[in-house]
Design a protein around this motif. Structure first.
Motif, short mmCIF file in Angstrom:
data_model
loop_
_atom_site.label_atom_id
_atom_site.label_comp_id
_atom_site.label_asym_id
_atom_site.label_seq_id
_atom_site.Cartn_x
_atom_site.Cartn_y
_atom_site.Cartn_z
N THR A 81 32.07 45.45 31.26
CA THR A 81 31.42 46.36 32.19
C THR A 81 32.19 46.34 33.51
OG1 THR A 81 29.91 44.71 33.12
CG2 THR A 81 29.17 45.89 31.14
N THR A 82 32.03 47.39 34.30
CA THR A 82 32.73 47.53 35.57
C THR A 82 31.74 47.40 36.72
OG1 THR A 82 34.37 48.99 34.58
CG2 THR A 82 34.16 49.08 36.97
N LEU A 83 32.11 46.62 37.72
CA LEU A 83 31.21 46.41 38.86
C LEU A 83 31.85 46.86 40.16
CD1 LEU A 83 30.75 43.66 36.82
CD2 LEU A 83 28.73 43.70 38.30
N ARG A 84 31.03 47.40 41.03
CA ARG A 84 31.42 47.73 42.40
C ARG A 84 30.35 47.20 43.33
NH1 ARG A 84 32.44 53.87 42.95
NH2 ARG A 84 30.59 54.00 41.66
N HIS A 85 30.73 46.92 44.57
CA HIS A 85 29.76 46.37 45.51
C HIS A 85 29.81 47.12 46.83
CE1 HIS A 85 33.51 44.20 46.46
NE2 HIS A 85 33.03 44.12 47.70
N GLY A 86 28.76 46.96 47.62
CA GLY A 86 28.67 47.61 48.91
C GLY A 86 27.53 47.01 49.72
N VAL A 87 27.19 47.66 50.81
CA VAL A 87 26.11 47.19 51.70
C VAL A 87 25.27 48.40 52.08
CG1 VAL A 87 25.57 46.17 53.95
CG2 VAL A 87 27.46 45.25 52.59
N SER A 88 23.94 48.24 51.99
CA SER A 88 23.04 49.34 52.37
C SER A 88 23.00 49.48 53.89
CB SER A 88 21.64 49.08 51.82
OG SER A 88 21.03 48.00 52.51
N THR A 89 22.38 50.54 54.36
CA THR A 89 22.39 50.85 55.79
C THR A 89 21.66 49.79 56.62
OG1 THR A 89 22.42 53.20 55.26
CG2 THR A 89 21.75 52.60 57.49
N ILE A 90 22.30 49.38 57.69
CA ILE A 90 21.67 48.46 58.64
C ILE A 90 20.72 49.30 59.50
CG2 ILE A 90 22.09 47.11 60.74
CD1 ILE A 90 24.45 47.13 57.72
N THR A 91 19.46 48.95 59.55
CA THR A 91 18.47 49.76 60.27
C THR A 91 18.25 49.29 61.70
OG1 THR A 91 16.73 48.44 59.21
CG2 THR A 91 17.30 50.53 58.18
N SER A 92 18.63 48.05 62.01
CA SER A 92 18.61 47.58 63.41
C SER A 92 19.46 46.33 63.51
CB SER A 92 17.17 47.28 63.86
OG SER A 92 16.65 46.15 63.19
N GLY A 93 19.95 46.06 64.73
CA GLY A 93 20.69 44.83 64.98
C GLY A 93 22.14 44.87 64.55
N ILE A 94 22.73 43.71 64.49
CA ILE A 94 24.14 43.56 64.09
C ILE A 94 24.21 42.55 62.94
CG2 ILE A 94 26.45 42.82 64.81
CD1 ILE A 94 25.76 43.66 67.65
N ARG A 95 24.90 42.95 61.88
CA ARG A 95 25.05 42.09 60.70
C ARG A 95 26.49 41.62 60.59
NH1 ARG A 95 26.73 42.38 55.28
NH2 ARG A 95 25.23 41.78 53.65
N LEU B 140 38.10 37.89 55.05
CA LEU B 140 37.78 38.84 56.12
C LEU B 140 36.37 38.61 56.65
CD1 LEU B 140 37.06 42.35 54.53
CD2 LEU B 140 37.05 40.24 53.23
N ILE B 141 36.16 39.07 57.88
CA ILE B 141 34.84 39.07 58.49
C ILE B 141 34.45 40.52 58.72
CG2 ILE B 141 35.82 38.77 60.81
CD1 ILE B 141 33.28 37.17 61.53
N LEU B 142 33.19 40.83 58.40
CA LEU B 142 32.70 42.21 58.50
C LEU B 142 31.57 42.29 59.51
CD1 LEU B 142 32.95 41.32 55.18
CD2 LEU B 142 33.16 43.82 55.09
N LYS B 143 31.58 43.35 60.30
CA LYS B 143 30.57 43.55 61.33
C LYS B 143 29.99 44.96 61.19
CE LYS B 143 30.01 43.86 66.37
NZ LYS B 143 30.75 43.84 67.67
N TYR B 144 28.67 45.02 61.08
CA TYR B 144 27.98 46.31 61.00
C TYR B 144 26.94 46.37 62.10
CZ TYR B 144 29.55 45.89 56.11
OH TYR B 144 30.28 45.69 54.97
N GLU B 145 26.89 47.50 62.81
CA GLU B 145 25.84 47.72 63.78
C GLU B 145 24.82 48.67 63.19
OE1 GLU B 145 27.72 48.87 67.44
OE2 GLU B 145 28.71 46.92 67.67
N GLU B 146 23.77 48.98 63.94
CA GLU B 146 22.72 49.86 63.43
C GLU B 146 23.32 51.16 62.89
OE1 GLU B 146 19.47 50.40 66.12
OE2 GLU B 146 18.82 52.28 65.18
N GLY B 147 22.92 51.55 61.70
CA GLY B 147 23.48 52.73 61.06
C GLY B 147 24.70 52.44 60.19
N GLY B 148 25.21 51.21 60.27
CA GLY B 148 26.40 50.86 59.50
C GLY B 148 26.09 50.67 58.02
N TYR B 149 27.11 50.81 57.20
CA TYR B 149 26.98 50.62 55.76
C TYR B 149 28.37 50.48 55.16
CZ TYR B 149 28.35 55.53 55.51
OH TYR B 149 29.04 56.71 55.65
N ASN B 150 28.42 50.05 53.91
CA ASN B 150 29.69 49.91 53.21
C ASN B 150 29.57 50.61 51.86
OD1 ASN B 150 32.18 49.09 52.23
ND2 ASN B 150 31.94 46.95 52.85
#
Length: 237
Positions: free
Chosen positions: A212-226, A128-138
């Motif tokens: 151990t158990t792991l989970r992942h995510g993405v912190s908030t994008i503060t500007s731009g597109i990721r 998959l491809i993921l796109k986050y804009e400003e304010g986005g997070y996972n």
């Protein structure tokens, strides 16, 4: 440096990567995709014929952003990444199973593993491809799509932090038994990648290995597109 992507994957220092995975559970990959390859993948985002499904993350309360699952057959670059990384990671996956007292069950090549997924009705492709804009997070999560899953996945940064976007660090949280969780904040250069566990990893304690158990995510994008690319090896129901 070898010119072809398949050759570059094979030329990675796999002994070091395997050792790092064993020691810390995840391993960064030096820049593997050049800018043209990153842009080639980003350009697919607007070409709907490549995708089987688009997910609005806010709708499902997964976060804020959008991702799209590629449909089979995958673009050539993605197929090379999926096939190229699987064999070495299957070695680690089997070693981890044995450390936790299980049998080595992962075949040496991706087609054999996918056949196992398909026998369980897991027929839908998952890269998959993921796109986050400003304010986005996972939000923190695991990518399990059925009874059969591969214990590693790989994510690639497709554009450049601090140039194309700010914020948006990769987050990996490890829950240890009877202990508070440990967090890792990981940043990747454009074209670089990260191997990380899909759900569990073995850790050596005073009485042997424990899980151990792991989970992942993405912190908030503060500007731009990721943009990022996720290579998941198991198919989905």
């Amino acid at each position: 440096m070898p010119n072809g992507l398949v050759e570059r994957i094979a030329a990675l220092d796999w002994n070091s990567l395997q050792q790092t995975l064993d020691e810390q559970g995840y391993a960064a990959i030096p820049t593997l995709l050049d800018k043209d390859q990153c842009n080639e993948i980003i350009d697919t985002y607007g070409e709907e014929a490549h995708f089987r499904s688009t997910i609005d993350m806010a709708r499902y309360r997964f976060g804020s952003g959008e991702y799209k699952y590629y449909q089979a057959p995958l673009p050539a670059l993605l197929q090379q990444l999926r096939e190229g990384f699987y064999p070495e990671l299957a070695k680690t996956a089997n070693r981890w199973l044995e450390q936790l007292g299980g049998d080595a069950i992962y075949p040496a090549a991706l087609p054999e593993f996918l056949e196992r997924c398909h026998q369980q009705g897991q027929l839908r492709s998952t890269p998959l491809i993921l796109k986050y804009e400003e304010g986005g997070y996972n939000c923190l999560h695991q990518d399990l799509y059925g009874e059969v899953f591969f214990p590693f996945q790989v994510v690639f940064a497709l554009n450049q932090k601090e140039k194309d976007y700010t914020g948006g660090e990769f987050l990996l949280i490890e829950q240890r038994p009877r202990a508070q969780s440990r967090g890792h904040v990981i940043t990747l250069e454009q074209g670089a990648g990260l191997i990380f566990p899909t759900n569990h990893r073995p850790v050596l304690g005073s009485r042997g290995y424990y899980k151990t158990t792991l989970r992942h995510g993405v912190s908030t994008i503060t500007s731009g597109i990721r943009y990022s690319l996720g290579i998941i090896f198991h198919d989905a129901k």
